[in-house]
Structures are given as C-alpha cells and as structure tokens.
Scaffold this motif. Sequence first.
Motif, mmCIF file in Angstrom:
data_model
loop_
_atom_site.group_PDB
_atom_site.id
_atom_site.type_symbol
_atom_site.label_atom_id
_atom_site.label_comp_id
_atom_site.label_asym_id
_atom_site.label_seq_id
_atom_site.Cartn_x
_atom_site.Cartn_y
_atom_site.Cartn_z
ATOM 1 N N GLN A 44 47.610 36.488 32.158
ATOM 2 C CA GLN A 44 47.564 37.565 33.141
ATOM 3 C C GLN A 44 46.211 37.561 33.832
ATOM 4 O O GLN A 44 45.192 37.205 33.225
ATOM 5 C CB GLN A 44 47.769 38.924 32.480
ATOM 6 C CG GLN A 44 49.217 39.246 32.133
ATOM 7 C CD GLN A 44 49.374 40.712 31.797
ATOM 8 O OE1 GLN A 44 48.562 41.298 31.075
ATOM 9 N NE2 GLN A 44 50.417 41.342 32.336
ATOM 10 N N ALA A 45 46.226 37.947 35.096
ATOM 11 C CA ALA A 45 44.981 38.126 35.850
ATOM 12 C C ALA A 45 44.655 39.602 35.913
ATOM 13 O O ALA A 45 45.536 40.437 36.057
ATOM 14 C CB ALA A 45 45.132 37.558 37.257
ATOM 15 N N GLY A 46 43.358 39.897 35.825
ATOM 16 C CA GLY A 46 42.938 41.278 35.937
ATOM 17 C C GLY A 46 42.102 41.719 34.741
ATOM 18 O O GLY A 46 41.794 40.914 33.860
ATOM 19 N N PRO A 47 41.778 43.011 34.724
ATOM 20 C CA PRO A 47 42.109 44.031 35.720
ATOM 21 C C PRO A 47 41.491 43.684 37.085
ATOM 22 O O PRO A 47 40.315 43.285 37.151
ATOM 23 C CB PRO A 47 41.490 45.307 35.146
ATOM 24 C CG PRO A 47 41.247 45.026 33.692
ATOM 25 C CD PRO A 47 40.975 43.570 33.603
ATOM 26 N N LEU A 94 44.888 46.747 38.508
ATOM 27 C CA LEU A 94 46.202 46.147 38.336
ATOM 28 C C LEU A 94 46.115 44.853 37.527
ATOM 29 O O LEU A 94 45.204 44.060 37.714
ATOM 30 C CB LEU A 94 46.810 45.845 39.712
ATOM 31 C CG LEU A 94 48.234 45.260 39.746
ATOM 32 C CD1 LEU A 94 49.248 46.323 39.341
ATOM 33 C CD2 LEU A 94 48.553 44.730 41.142
ATOM 34 N N MET A 95 47.078 44.651 36.632
ATOM 35 C CA MET A 95 47.224 43.383 35.913
ATOM 36 C C MET A 95 48.364 42.603 36.565
ATOM 37 O O MET A 95 49.426 43.166 36.866
ATOM 38 C CB MET A 95 47.533 43.616 34.436
ATOM 39 C CG MET A 95 46.438 44.358 33.686
ATOM 40 S SD MET A 95 44.838 43.478 33.618
ATOM 41 C CE MET A 95 45.288 42.030 32.635
ATOM 42 N N VAL A 147 40.313 36.607 37.173
ATOM 43 C CA VAL A 147 40.225 37.698 38.154
ATOM 44 C C VAL A 147 40.272 37.087 39.545
ATOM 45 O O VAL A 147 39.424 36.258 39.887
ATOM 46 C CB VAL A 147 38.940 38.530 37.965
ATOM 47 C CG1 VAL A 147 38.823 39.582 39.074
ATOM 48 C CG2 VAL A 147 38.932 39.211 36.596
ATOM 49 N N PHE A 148 41.274 37.461 40.329
ATOM 50 C CA PHE A 148 41.418 36.906 41.672
ATOM 51 C C PHE A 148 40.618 37.679 42.724
ATOM 52 O O PHE A 148 40.340 37.154 43.797
ATOM 53 C CB PHE A 148 42.894 36.906 42.091
ATOM 54 C CG PHE A 148 43.745 35.947 41.317
ATOM 55 C CD1 PHE A 148 43.499 34.588 41.362
ATOM 56 C CD2 PHE A 148 44.787 36.400 40.527
ATOM 57 C CE1 PHE A 148 44.282 33.689 40.643
ATOM 58 C CE2 PHE A 148 45.579 35.517 39.806
ATOM 59 C CZ PHE A 148 45.321 34.162 39.863
ATOM 60 N N ASN A 149 40.285 38.937 42.437
ATOM 61 C CA ASN A 149 39.622 39.793 43.431
ATOM 62 C C ASN A 149 40.473 39.954 44.694
ATOM 63 O O ASN A 149 39.944 40.039 45.813
ATOM 64 C CB ASN A 149 38.238 39.249 43.808
ATOM 65 C CG ASN A 149 37.185 39.590 42.769
ATOM 66 O OD1 ASN A 149 37.218 40.673 42.178
ATOM 67 N ND2 ASN A 149 36.269 38.674 42.516
ATOM 68 N N HIS A 150 41.799 40.025 44.527
ATOM 69 C CA HIS A 150 42.678 40.211 45.684
ATOM 70 C C HIS A 150 42.330 41.505 46.418
ATOM 71 O O HIS A 150 42.052 42.528 45.805
ATOM 72 C CB HIS A 150 44.136 40.265 45.241
ATOM 73 C CG HIS A 150 44.694 38.945 44.810
ATOM 74 N ND1 HIS A 150 44.388 37.768 45.461
ATOM 75 C CD2 HIS A 150 45.530 38.604 43.797
ATOM 76 C CE1 HIS A 150 45.023 36.765 44.872
ATOM 77 N NE2 HIS A 150 45.709 37.242 43.860
ATOM 78 N N MET A 151 42.350 41.415 47.731
ATOM 79 C CA MET A 151 42.057 42.530 48.641
ATOM 80 C C MET A 151 40.590 42.944 48.575
ATOM 81 O O MET A 151 40.227 44.063 48.928
ATOM 82 C CB MET A 151 42.948 43.748 48.360
ATOM 83 C CG MET A 151 44.435 43.447 48.491
ATOM 84 S SD MET A 151 44.921 42.870 50.146
ATOM 85 C CE MET A 151 45.382 41.163 49.785
ATOM 86 N N GLN A 152 39.741 42.020 48.180
ATOM 87 C CA GLN A 152 38.301 42.295 48.149
ATOM 88 C C GLN A 152 37.737 42.454 49.554
ATOM 89 O O GLN A 152 36.834 43.263 49.780
ATOM 90 C CB GLN A 152 37.592 41.148 47.431
ATOM 91 C CG GLN A 152 36.078 41.266 47.366
ATOM 92 C CD GLN A 152 35.437 40.043 46.732
ATOM 93 O OE1 GLN A 152 35.917 38.928 46.923
ATOM 94 N NE2 GLN A 152 34.380 40.229 45.975
#
Length: 540
Positions: A64-67, A74-75, A402-407
Amino acid sequence: MDTADYIIVGAGAAGCVLASRLTEDAGTEVLLLEAGGSDRGLLIAMPAAIPFVYQNKALNWGEQAGPEPWLDGLMIDEKRGRVVGGSTSINAMIFNRGNPRDFDGWRDQGLPGWGWGDVLPYFRKMETFAEGANETRGGDGPLQISRAPARHPLFDVYMRSGEQAGYPRPADHNSGEQEGMHIAQVLIGKGRRCSASDAYLKPAQNRRNLHLRTGAHVARILFRGDRAVGVELTNGETLMAGKEVIVAASTVGAAKLLLLSGVGPADELRQLGLPVVLDQPNVGRNLENHPGVNLQYAARREDTLVAELGLIGQARLGLEWLLFRRGLGASNFFEAGAFLKTHDGADYANLQLEFLPLARRVVNGKVKVFPGFQLWMDLSRPTSRGYVRLRSADPHAAPEIVFNHMQTEADRKDLIRSVRLARDLFSQPAWEGIRGEEVSPGASAQTDAEILDWAKRAIGTSYHPSGTCRMSASPADGVVDACGLVHGLSGLRIVCTAIMPRVTTGNLSAPTYMIAEKLADAIRGRAPFQSQGRPAAKEQ
C-alpha cells in the motif's frame, strides 16, 4: 545452479525478455530468480478473470502507498505481481507504447539513443500485430497484439460521443499520433493472456543455459569493493554472478533491493544499521505514478454489460472460453479509451481514459458490478513526485511508498479539468436515452472545491509506478546511465520501469518490454538498431 554469467532478479516483463535474449547466445549462462511461484493456471490465462488475479494475495506483493499527505492520509492499494511473468500475469493487458514525445523527452535529457526514432525499431521487434506489419508495426515478434473486438453497443456509443465532442480518432494510436479516441489494443492472443512468461520465457525454457528458480526472494546484492558479484537469498543461500547482477524487480522492488544492499542515501541507510556501499541520494526518489478517479453513471441493466453477467451468463462465459477461447472470457473489458489534453495549453495529451460498459464498486474487499458505465481517467504526466524508503532492514518488510499525489497545484487543476471533460463527453447526444444519474462523484460535486474534496477520497492509481532508479547523464541527477548501469559501481545493471527518467503517457508494460529488448542488445555487445524516422499516422 549457484553461479552464472548473469543473475537476473525478477521474472516480470523485463526479466523474461532478458532471460530469453541473453540465452540466445549458447555460451551465456543465465539464472533468473523470481520470489513468487508458477504462473500456470486458468485464472491467469483467462483475460476476463482480471478481478480475481488482482485480488489473489498469493500472486501479489500486497503493498500500500501512504498515508498520502495531500489526500488527507489516504491509503492506496498498489498491485504488483509476485509470480512468474510479474505484473504481466495479473495486469489488464492493455498495450500502449506511449507518446513519441515521451521518448524524445528522454533523449533531450541527455540520454542519446532513447528518442522515438531510436526506440521504434525495438517496439516493432517485440510484437506481432494482428493487423499486419508495416513501417511502424511488427509482424514476427514474441508479443501477440490485437485490437479489442469491442462488440458491446456501449463501446460504439462511447466512440461516437468522442467524435461529437470534437476529438479525433487516429487509425493506430500506437504508431505515432496518439491523441484522440481509440479502440484498445491488447496483449491477448488466441483468446489467452499474452504475458511475458508466455511470450518470452516458455519458448526458451528448454535451453540448457537458462535456469529459472521460483520462490527465490533476494535479500541483498553482494559486493566485492564497488563491484556486484552475486546475491544472497532470504534463506541465506549465496548465488554468484560472473559478469553482472541485473535487477529487473520493478520500480518498488528495484529501489528496495538497492537500499537493502547499501546503495542509497547514506544517512537513511546508517539509521537502519545497513552498511553503505554507495551514497546515492537518488535511489528511491523521483517516484511517479498515474493517479486517477472513476466517473460513474447509472443505466438500465439491459443497456449494459451487467445484463450478460448473471448466473447463466457467467456459466456461458466460462464454458465458451474453456472450449473455444472466445467470447466474453477472452475480453479484458477495457476495450475503448482515449488520450486527450486537459487544457489547450498542454503540449500533448496528458490524460488517459479507459471506458467500461458496466460500473463497479468494492464491497468488503470484493469487486461488485452494477448496471451503469464508467470512465477511468488518470493524469498521464503528473508533476507530483514521491519516494520509496525502507521501514527496516528486514527484506520481508514492505517498504514505505508515498506518491505525494495532488502535491502540486497543476495536478489538482488537471484532475478537476478531467472530471469536467468526462462530464462533457457523457453529455453528448450519443448518450441520450442511455445515461442515467451520475453515481460518482454525483451531481452535488460541481465547484472545483467540491470535485477536489471528492477526489481526495476517491483517488487510486493505474498501477504505473516508475522512476526510482532513473536514467541520467550524471549521478547527480539519477541512478543509472543510458545503458542501465549503476553510476559509480560495476557489474550492476537495472532494467525495468525504475529507470524511466519520466513516466510515459499510457500503460507501462509496452515500454518496459521495449527497454529490456534495447538493453539486451547493449548487454550482448550488439549495435543498436538504426534510428527510424517518425511516420505520420493516418486519420480514419
């Protein structure tokens, strides 16, 4: 077999290509290591069984990625194949090469030999395209590529709605002109999944110089000074490589293995008690993925694919596939898509769409379908960057992803624009009398803030991580050179999605095969194919 010329870690797309191509030289001994087990079984072979292989814990690393800090913690589930064939044994079988400008961008970052004209001959080499060979498509390669039949009426409705919205329809979106609506091309041959194992490994498995070991989980790479000389398995067994250790273990797996082996940011390694072989701060950084959301609408049962998936329909699906390898069982269901721009200022397509003539939701961890249709839309060239780090020195422990989506503001704007673009697509006349209420995000999400608030809870990924060991001209900017060799070390090469300097526009299996084909030539000392110009694709 405890010694070989080349030890390849990971039997996914890249690993299977390398094992096949390197052992074409009869004097070269190759040991291919796979942590997972055999890919034999009907669920893997049957294209329509995607939901079952996705959820099969025995075939997946279960990461899983996250939090995720920009998505309120979100995970996000991240699928990665742990089986012979790697992710090509569990993925959706969609074949997209990427945009020519993706590869020209790699070349322009100081990586000669990686432009579109340079890589096109390798794309042609690896495939047999069902519609025939031409100046851009291959006719005698291992991979079986076909255009999806897209027989359900909603696929035609979807394509017509795109035309009504003013989008083009290239004759072949994999031949250079990518932007517009398309019927998907898939890695399916004679009704079966065409995985890396089927295409490359099994035809070569009887070679005496190719040795495959399953259940072989590599704990670390062994070094003598600055040279990689072998690997150690989690059971303590040592395997030695006479020429090279080649890591083909995926974006997450490659970064994790290098870090466990002492190649990475020195301070982080020392904190975990790991000896430092090479202080390389770029290992595990530059992580990219394609974040996306599903727009869903309700529809009458009889108008959707759900009408064919009742108990009788499922029995017919299974029987027809078992007996004849045809029908719905031979479909991946993702049979139509598009590559579009989210705004006029985009230099080329930065959004990928995938249409389904049914709607799905996850209930208690299981995928359930309901009458409707949906459109997956992901950002193909996001600007946010994440990382892969070790949580501990235990090779069995999952890494921190951690992808940092929507950073970035640019990504947030593009996601909002994507929802509005998709809504416009479904507002076209083609959908009149079919389109029901919007289920997700729903009519209440209208403002930018409302759409973004919904997205923060709904975002997933297309399972396209890349870049944690990126190619670069200099070790200051990346981890490997243009031949996949790790800067500052010898005898160690990385060949997988991890080395992409920038994620490509589309699914990653096709460019991964290409990367492995191209670097197999480099390893064998063969001159690369002559660069091929970019022919213009015809509109239909």
